[in-house]
Design a protein around this motif. Structure first.
Motif, mmCIF file in Angstrom:
data_model
loop_
_atom_site.group_PDB
_atom_site.id
_atom_site.type_symbol
_atom_site.label_atom_id
_atom_site.label_comp_id
_atom_site.label_asym_id
_atom_site.label_seq_id
_atom_site.Cartn_x
_atom_site.Cartn_y
_atom_site.Cartn_z
ATOM 1 N N ARG A 113 -5.050 -7.233 -12.298
ATOM 2 C CA ARG A 113 -5.411 -5.718 -11.884
ATOM 3 C C ARG A 113 -4.873 -4.497 -12.778
ATOM 4 N NH1 ARG A 113 -3.648 -6.238 -5.484
ATOM 5 N NH2 ARG A 113 -3.798 -3.902 -5.644
ATOM 6 N N TYR B 12 -7.260 3.282 -5.684
ATOM 7 C CA TYR B 12 -6.372 2.321 -6.576
ATOM 8 C C TYR B 12 -5.843 3.117 -7.783
ATOM 9 C CZ TYR B 12 -10.200 1.355 -9.778
ATOM 10 O OH TYR B 12 -11.249 1.523 -10.471
ATOM 11 N N TRP B 13 -4.635 3.017 -8.336
ATOM 12 C CA TRP B 13 -4.015 3.459 -9.441
ATOM 13 C C TRP B 13 -4.845 2.585 -10.700
ATOM 14 C CZ3 TRP B 13 -1.593 7.919 -9.812
ATOM 15 C CH2 TRP B 13 -0.844 8.145 -8.616
ATOM 16 N N GLY C 270 -3.448 -0.994 -10.732
ATOM 17 C CA GLY C 270 -4.221 -1.688 -10.113
ATOM 18 C C GLY C 270 -3.861 -1.712 -8.324
ATOM 19 N N ARG C 271 -2.495 -0.875 -8.187
ATOM 20 C CA ARG C 271 -2.070 -1.007 -7.038
ATOM 21 C C ARG C 271 -2.949 -0.024 -6.025
ATOM 22 N NH1 ARG C 271 3.535 -1.092 -8.695
ATOM 23 N NH2 ARG C 271 4.198 -3.045 -9.087
ATOM 24 N N PHE C 272 -2.980 -0.196 -4.824
ATOM 25 C CA PHE C 272 -3.754 0.592 -3.760
ATOM 26 C C PHE C 272 -2.755 1.602 -3.128
ATOM 27 C CE2 PHE C 272 -5.809 -3.636 -3.043
ATOM 28 C CZ PHE C 272 -6.938 -3.238 -4.005
ATOM 29 N N LEU D 75 1.022 -1.110 0.049
ATOM 30 C CA LEU D 75 -0.130 -0.119 -0.065
ATOM 31 C C LEU D 75 0.942 1.262 0.162
ATOM 32 C CD1 LEU D 75 -2.895 1.066 0.564
ATOM 33 C CD2 LEU D 75 -2.430 0.939 2.796
ATOM 34 N N CYS E 186 -6.555 7.737 -11.005
ATOM 35 C CA CYS E 186 -6.615 7.181 -9.612
ATOM 36 C C CYS E 186 -7.920 7.404 -9.178
ATOM 37 C CB CYS E 186 -5.670 8.057 -8.713
ATOM 38 S SG CYS E 186 -4.948 7.274 -7.495
ATOM 39 N N ALA F 9 -9.348 -2.788 1.086
ATOM 40 C CA ALA F 9 -8.471 -3.626 -0.006
ATOM 41 C C ALA F 9 -9.375 -4.989 -0.509
ATOM 42 C CB ALA F 9 -7.196 -3.869 0.329
#
Ligand code: FAD
Length: 599
Positions: free
Chosen positions: A513, A176-177, A181-183, A3, A158, A451
C-alpha cells in the motif's frame, strides 16, 4: 481495522481555487474546516490556468458592466446556462478579484495603475485580469497563503474514495494517504466537493493527472445528480507535437494578443466558419480584424476569437479536409504579427513551453496546434445561490459543479466561477453545519465496507492491469465520444464501456500500500468509467448540436432541446439513469439584457 479519525464541521475535498476559496469562507464564518487534496498544496490543477480571470471591472473599457458579462456568458453557453448562476457570477466576480488583490495577488497593471484586463474569445470587452500567462499560479499562491495563515487544517496527498451518508444526508468522507496507504475518515455534517474535472477519461487532454472525475462520481454515488454531462469542451489549441506532450494547452491569449490560425495552404480559414449567431459581432475581412487590435470601438473582433467550440470545430474540419499540418493540426502564427520582445513579455510561459518541449521558437515560427479535451461544463446539479447538491450537507463548486457555463464555457470564466461559487459554497456549508450540531455518526460497517472496496484490487490475483484498462477507456472516449459524435459510434462506446465495467470490476494490483501508483489508478478508474458512461449516455440522448456537443447526425440546434437539461442519477442497479428537466425560466428583467446591449 486501523483507521485515523477526525471530526470537523466542514470538509472541503479539493485545494484548487474553488476548494481554497470555500475553505476560507467556511473558516471565516466560524466552522471548523479542513481541506483534503490528492496532490501537494499548491499543485492543484488551477495552478495551470494561464490567461486570466474574467470580471467586468471596466478597467480597459468603461462601457463594461455585469450585464454585458452576463449576456456574453449566456450567449457563449448557447443559453443553456443556469441564468441565476450566470447572473451571480457576473455580478460578484469584480469583488472577488479585488478581494484577491487585497489578499496580496499582484496583477499586471494598466499604465494608470489599474488591474490590466485582456481580450479573450466570446467576451465583448477586454475583461480578463491576469498575471502574464501565469494567472492560476498567482491565484493559488494567494489563496494558499491565506489558508495557511488562517490555520485551516490541510490533508495533502490524501485521496477521498467515498462519501459517507446517513438518514439526514452527508456524515463525512473516507480516504487514504497516498504515501502510506493508510486509511482516514472525517466526520462532518457538510462536505464541499471541489475536485475539478474529468479530462483524464480522454486520450488527448490539457488536464493534469488529478482530473479523473472523482467528485462527479462520488456525488452520483452518494445520491446527488449531474446536469448536462454531454457538454465537454475541446480547447481549439493544444500542442500536437511531439507526441509526448500532445494535448498540452496553448493559451487563448496567443490569439487575444494577435495570433492567427492558418491552414497548410496559408489561408486564414476562420473567416469561412463564422456562424450566423455571431456574424454581427465578427469582422468580415482580414483588414477589419487586424484593425480591431488597435481600435476596438470601430471594428469587429477577429473570427479567431469566436467561442472555443466554434474554433475547435473549424480546426477539426480543416484537418479532416486534408488542409492540416504535418502532425495533424493547423498553424497558430504570432511570430509574423508581433515583435519577439512583445511575445516574450506577454506570453513568457508559451515561449518557454514551445522552446523546451517542441524546440520551436514562437517568436520566429508558427506553432502547430489542434483540439484537446479541456473542460467539462456538465457537473453536480446545485442550487445556484448555495451550491447545495440534492443530498443534504453536500455542496459542489468549481469545475465539478454544473449549470454555470451552459453548453460552452468562455475562457476566463472558470477562475471567476471558482472564486464566486467557492465562497458561496463555503458559506452555505458552514451554515448547514450550524444546523446540525454534534458529531456526524460514522457507522463501523460503512467504514469497513469502504476499506474493503479500496483493498479489493490487492485481493484479486491475475486480474486486469489498471494501465491497460485506462488506455482502452481513453481510446474509446477519444474515438467514439469526442469532438464530433454520431449515434452508432456512441452506441458502440456504451457497449465498450459495459465491457470495461466488467474489467474494472476485476482489476488487480501487485505490491503493497505504500505509494503504489497502480493501486491509486485502480481506485480512480471506477470514477473515470462512471463519468464516461454519463457523458456517452447524455450525448446519445441529446439529438442536436450545441456548444461542446456536436452531432454529425443532428447538426443543428433544436428548440425543444434549448429548453431541456439532461439529468444523470444512479439507478438502484448501479447503472446511470437519465431524465429530462425543463430549464429554469429567466425573469423578464434579465431577458431584457439581450435587447439592450449592442451586439
Ligand atoms: P482544481 O484546481 O483542479 O482542484 C481540484 C482539487 O481536487 C485538487 O486539489 C485535487 O487534488 C483535488 N481532488 C480531486 N479528486 C480528489 C479526491 N478524490 N480526493 C481528494 N482530493 C481530490 N480557466 C480560466 O478561467 N482562465 C484560464 O486562464 C484558464 N487556463 C487554463 C489552462 C489550462 C492548461 C487548463 C487545463 C485549464 C485552464 N482553465 C482556465 C480552467 C481552470 O483552470 C479550471 O477549470 C479550474 O482551475 C478548476 O479549478 P477547481 O478548483 O474546480 O479544481
Amino acid at each position: 481495522m486501523e483507521l485515523e479519525r477526525h471530526e470537523y464541521d466542514v470538509i472541503v475535498v479539493g485545494a484548487g481555487g474553488a476548494g481554497l476559496r470555500a475553505a476560507i469562507a467556511a473558516h471565516e464564518s466560524g466552522a471548523r474546516t479542513a481541506v483534503v487534496c490528492k496532490s501537494l498544496l499548491g499543485k492543484a490543477h488551477t495552478v495551470m490556468a494561464e490567461g486570466g480571470i474574467a470580471a467586468a471591472m471596466a478597467n480597459a473599457y468603461p462601457e463594461d458592466n455585469w450585464r454585458v458579462h452576463f449576456r456574453d456568458t449566456m450567449r457563449g453557453g448557447k443559453m443553456l446556462n443556469h441564468w441565476r448562476m450566470a447572473q451571480l457570477h457576473a455580478q460578484e466576480a469584480p469583488d472577488r478579484v479585488r478581494e484577491l488583490e487585497d489578499w496580496g495577488a499582484l496583477f499586471d497593471r494598466t499604465p494608470d495603475g489599474l488591474i490590466s484586463q485582456r481580450d479573450f474569445g466570446g467576451h465583448r470587452y477586454a475583461r480578463l485580469a491576469h498575471v502574464g500567462d501565469r494567472t492560476g499560479l498567482e491565484l493559488i499562491r494567494t489563496l494558499q497563503q491565506r489558508t495557511v495563515a488562517l490555520g485551516i487544517d490541510v490533508y495533502m496527498e490524501c485521496t477521498v474514495t467515498r462519501l459517507l451518508t446517513g438518514e439526514n444526508g452527508v456524515t463525512g468522507a473516507f480516504g487514504y494517504w497516498r504515501e502510506s496507504g493508510r486509511f482516514v475518515a472525517w466526520s462532518a455534517p457538510s462536505v464541499v466537493l471541489a475536485t475539478g474535472g474529468i479530462g483524464k477519461s480522454y486520450k488527448v487532454t490539457s488536464n493534469s493527472w488529478e482530473y479523473t472525475g472523482d467528485g462527479h462520481s462520488l456525488a452520483l454515488q452518494a445520491g446527488a445528480t449531474l446536469v448536462n454531462m454531454e457538454f465537454v469542451q475541446f480547447h481549439p489549441t493544444g500542442m500536437v507535437w511531439p507526441p509526448s506532450v500532445r494535448g498540452i494547452l496553448v493559451t487563448e491569449s496567443v490569439r487575444g494578443d494577435g495570433g492567427i490560425l492558418k491552414n497548410s495552404a496559408g489561408n486564414r480559414f476562420m473567416f469561412d466558419y463564422i456562424p450566423d449567431f455571431f456574424r454581427k459581432e465578427t469582422a468580415e475581412t482580414e483588414a477589419e480584424a487586424d484593425r480591431w487590435y488597435d481600435d476596438k470601438k470601430n471594428n469587429r473582433r477577429p473570427p479567431e476569437l469566436l467561442p472555443r467550440d466554434e474554433v475547435a470545430r473549424a480546426i477539426n474540419s480543416e484537418v479532416k479536409a486534408g488542409r492540416g499540418t504535418p502532425h495533424g493540426g493547423v498553424y497558430l502564427d504570432i511570430a509574423s504579427r508581433r515583435s519577439a520582445e512583445y511575445i516574450r513579455k506577454r506570453l513568457p510561459s508559451m515561449y518557454h513551453q514551445f522552446k523546451e518541449l517542441a524546440e520551436v521558437d514562437i517568436t520566429a515560427e508558427a506553432m502547430e496546434v489542434g483540439p484537446t479535451c479541456h473542460y467539462v461544463m456538465g457537473g453536480v446539479e446545485v442550487d445556484p445561490d448555495t451550491e447545495a447538491a440534492r443530498v443534504p450537507g453536500l455542496f459542489a463548486a468549481g469545475e465539478v459543479a454544473g449549470g454555470m457555463h451552459g453548453s460552452n464555457r468562455l475562457g476566463g470564466n472558470s477562475l471567476s466561477d471558482l472564486l464566486v461559487f467557492g465562497r458561496r459554497a463555503g458559506l452555505a456549508a458552514a451554515e448547514h453545519a450550524r444546523s446540525r450540531p454534534g458529531p456526524a455518526p460514522l457507522p463501523d460497517d460503512d467504514l469497513a465496507d469502504a476499506a474493503r472496496a479500496a483493498l479489493a484490487p490487492f485481493e484479486r490475483e491475475g486480474g486486469e492491469n489498471p494501465y491497460a484498462v485506462q488506455h482502452d477507456l481513453q481510446q474509446t472516449m477519444h474515438d467514439l465520444v469526442g469532438i464530433i459524435r454520431t449515434a452508432p459510434e456512441m452506441e458502440q462506446a456504451l457497449e465498450r464501456i459495459a465491457a470495461l465495467r466488467e474489467r474494472v470490476g476485476n482489476l488487480s494490483v501487485e505490491g503493497h500500500r505504500q505509494y503504489n501508483p497502480g493501486w491509486h489508478l485502480a481506485l480512480d478508474l471506477p470514477h473515470m468509467l462512471l463519468v464516461s458512461e454519463c457523458i456517452a449516455r447524455a450525448a446519445l440522448e441529446r439529438q442536436e448540436s450545441r456548444g461542446g456537443h456536436t452531432r454529425d447526425d443532428f447538426p443543428a440546434t433544436n428548440d425543444e432541446w434549448s429548453r431541456t437539461n439532461l439529468i444523470c442519477s444512479r439507478a438502484s442497479d448501479g447503472t446511470v439513469a437519465l431524465s429530462r428537466q425543463p430549464l429554469p425560466t429567466m425573469p423578464a428583467e434579465l431577458a431584457e439584457v439581450f435587447e439592450e446591449v449592442p451586439a
